[in-house]
Write a protein that holds these residues in place. Structure first.
Motif, PDB file in Angstrom:
ATOM      1  N   LYS A  30     -35.155  12.436   1.623  1.00 23.37           N
ATOM      2  CA  LYS A  30     -35.620  10.916   0.965  1.00 23.37           C
ATOM      3  C   LYS A  30     -34.777  10.155   1.316  1.00 23.37           C
ATOM      4  O   LYS A  30     -35.309   8.868   1.287  1.00 23.37           O
ATOM      5  CB  LYS A  30     -36.121  11.577  -0.293  1.00 23.37           C
ATOM      6  CG  LYS A  30     -37.221  10.178  -0.431  1.00 23.37           C
ATOM      7  CD  LYS A  30     -38.610  10.859  -1.984  1.00 23.37           C
ATOM      8  CE  LYS A  30     -38.828   9.770  -2.415  1.00 23.37           C
ATOM      9  NZ  LYS A  30     -40.012  10.533  -3.568  1.00 23.37           N
ATOM     10  N   HIS A  31     -33.788  10.155   0.547  1.00 24.83           N
ATOM     11  CA  HIS A  31     -32.709   8.727   0.669  1.00 24.83           C
ATOM     12  C   HIS A  31     -30.751   8.625   1.049  1.00 24.83           C
ATOM     13  O   HIS A  31     -30.264   8.561   1.375  1.00 24.83           O
ATOM     14  CB  HIS A  31     -32.085   9.362  -1.319  1.00 24.83           C
ATOM     15  CG  HIS A  31     -32.508   9.533  -1.894  1.00 24.83           C
ATOM     16  ND1 HIS A  31     -34.028   8.520  -1.817  1.00 24.83           N
ATOM     17  CD2 HIS A  31     -33.617   9.796  -2.874  1.00 24.83           C
ATOM     18  CE1 HIS A  31     -35.582   9.029  -2.830  1.00 24.83           C
ATOM     19  NE2 HIS A  31     -34.557   9.471  -4.153  1.00 24.83           N
ATOM     20  N   GLY A  32     -31.405  10.424   1.968  1.00 20.12           N
ATOM     21  CA  GLY A  32     -30.006  10.099   3.022  1.00 20.12           C
ATOM     22  C   GLY A  32     -30.168  10.339   4.484  1.00 20.12           C
ATOM     23  O   GLY A  32     -28.910  11.020   5.249  1.00 20.12           O
ATOM     24  N   GLU A  33     -30.771  10.465   4.999  1.00 15.97           N
ATOM     25  CA  GLU A  33     -31.634  10.305   6.399  1.00 15.97           C
ATOM     26  C   GLU A  33     -31.636  11.472   6.763  1.00 15.97           C
ATOM     27  O   GLU A  33     -30.391  11.390   8.182  1.00 15.97           O
ATOM     28  CB  GLU A  33     -30.870   9.021   7.031  1.00 15.97           C
ATOM     29  CG  GLU A  33     -32.059   8.067   6.641  1.00 15.97           C
ATOM     30  CD  GLU A  33     -31.719   6.889   6.460  1.00 15.97           C
ATOM     31  OE1 GLU A  33     -30.075   6.504   8.203  1.00 15.97           O
ATOM     32  OE2 GLU A  33     -31.006   6.014   6.564  1.00 15.97           O
ATOM     33  N   GLY A  34     -30.865  12.945   5.988  1.00 13.04           N
ATOM     34  CA  GLY A  34     -30.612  13.781   6.150  1.00 13.04           C
ATOM     35  C   GLY A  34     -30.020  14.701   6.323  1.00 13.04           C
ATOM     36  O   GLY A  34     -29.142  15.241   6.327  1.00 13.04           O
ATOM     37  N   LYS A  35     -28.398  13.472   5.380  1.00 14.10           N
ATOM     38  CA  LYS A  35     -27.426  13.903   5.261  1.00 14.10           C
ATOM     39  C   LYS A  35     -27.361  14.161   3.692  1.00 14.10           C
ATOM     40  O   LYS A  35     -28.226  13.514   2.699  1.00 14.10           O
ATOM     41  CB  LYS A  35     -26.481  13.060   5.748  1.00 14.10           C
ATOM     42  CG  LYS A  35     -26.751  13.042   6.750  1.00 14.10           C
ATOM     43  CD  LYS A  35     -25.164  12.142   8.246  1.00 14.10           C
ATOM     44  CE  LYS A  35     -25.858  11.739   8.924  1.00 14.10           C
ATOM     45  NZ  LYS A  35     -25.450  10.697   9.852  1.00 14.10           N
ATOM     46  N   LYS A  36     -26.395  14.348   2.925  1.00 14.67           N
ATOM     47  CA  LYS A  36     -26.144  14.135   2.056  1.00 14.67           C
ATOM     48  C   LYS A  36     -26.266  13.139   1.129  1.00 14.67           C
ATOM     49  O   LYS A  36     -25.455  12.134   1.507  1.00 14.67           O
ATOM     50  CB  LYS A  36     -24.549  14.895   1.584  1.00 14.67           C
ATOM     51  CG  LYS A  36     -24.647  16.437   1.623  1.00 14.67           C
ATOM     52  CD  LYS A  36     -23.200  17.660   0.762  1.00 14.67           C
ATOM     53  CE  LYS A  36     -23.011  17.884   1.430  1.00 14.67           C
ATOM     54  NZ  LYS A  36     -21.882  18.608   2.508  1.00 14.67           N
TER      55      LYS A  36
END
Ligand code: SF4
Ligand code: SF4
Length: 278
Positions: free
Chosen positions: A7-13
């Motif tokens: 939701k907030h990291g485009e799939g990254k941490k």
């Protein structure tokens, strides 16, 4: 990756994305008001946790309805995620300001100043976040009768975090109206409201790390130091094997057990790498 990374990291941490610490997010007046209200009223926090304690005794069907609602509300406003010290270090690598302040939970719970919370900012002197703190009536945060806000270097902050970990405290990163991240705290189950709410009362506001602990039984001598350190009840002891066992379903991935083990028998791994056993 967890739901917050999607939701907030485009799939990254998500907590390693500089945009989630941006000063621009603090131009939102609702967010500023939320921060000011939250930090000015530790007594409201204590009241809310008191209500959760009552709800914990409610019939199961009431809890089933209320838990996702309450958790969902927190995910939009003020939620935390556990993170190990290596990710704290990654955050300290890109933020430009670190200040240490009194912990609002300990203030609410114990009525004393305990300096376990760290504000992080893209602005060198704490920027807008610090301005909001300084404007509110919360003398335990800003002095003059207390230590106020202390500006730390990255190394000073990291050394403090290592010390907190040795004390058995688990690191967690916090939003102030998601996705804005304003601080990293050091929590334990007795004094941290979020941890009590999550672990003791079963209303999650603090979520698992992207990691999970794994034991190397060859190195474990069965001393159980890690078991005493784990605040999530994730470590058991096998009398037959004279070694501990880590339950990945209960593990929050904080790494406190790893810090307590003198035999280097515990390592942290990406949570998705063990998904097959869930
Ligand atoms: S602290 Fe280390 S050696 Fe001791 S029981 Fe835990 S894993 Fe084993
Ligand atoms: S087992 Fe270790 S990493 Fe997992 S929750 Fe317990 S102390 Fe934290």
């Amino acid at each position: 990756m967890c739901e917050f990374c999607h939701k907030h990291g485009e799939g990254k941490k998500w907590y390693l994305q500089a945009k989630n610490y941006s000063e621009d997010l603090l131009s939102d007046l609702k967010r500023r008001k939320f921060i000011a209200d939250f930090l000015s009223h530790p007594e409201k926090l204590a009241e809310e946790v008191g209500k959760l304690e009552e709800l914990n005794r409610a019939p199961a069907f009431v809890r089933r309805v209320l838990t996702p609602y309450m958790s969902g509300r927190q995910k939009k406003a003020h939620f935390g995620q556990v993170l190990p010290i290596e990710d704290v270090e990654h955050i300290f690598d890109f933020v430009n300001g670190i200040v240490r302040a009194a912990c609002i939970c300990r203030q609410a719970n114990l009525g004393t100043e305990q300096r376990y919370c760290y504000g992080v900012s893209m602005a060198p002197q704490g920027g807008e976040f610090q301005k909001i703190i300084k404007e509110i009536d919360a003398s335990y945060l800003t002095g003059p009768d207390t230590a106020g806000l202390e500006t730390l270097t990255k190394e000073e902050a990291l050394n403090s975090f290592r010390q907190h970990e040795k004390e058995g405290l688990c690191h967690s990163v916090w939003t102030y109206v998601a996705p804005f991240i304003g601080g990293i705290c050091n929590c334990d189950r007795s004094d941290c409201m979020a941890m009590r709410s999550t672990v003791t009362y079963g209303f999650p506001v603090m979520f698992r790390a992207e990691y999970v602990a794994e034991l190397n039984p060859e190195l474990c001598n069965g001393c159980r130091q890690c078991m005493r350190a784990c605040q999530f009840g994730a470590i058991g002891y096998s009398v037959a094997n004279k070694k501990v066992i880590i339950d990945p379903r209960r593990c929050y991935g904080c790494g406190v057990c790893r810090a307590s083990c003198t035999k280097d028998a515990i390592t942290l791994h990406d949570r998705t790498s063990i998904a097959r056993i869930w």
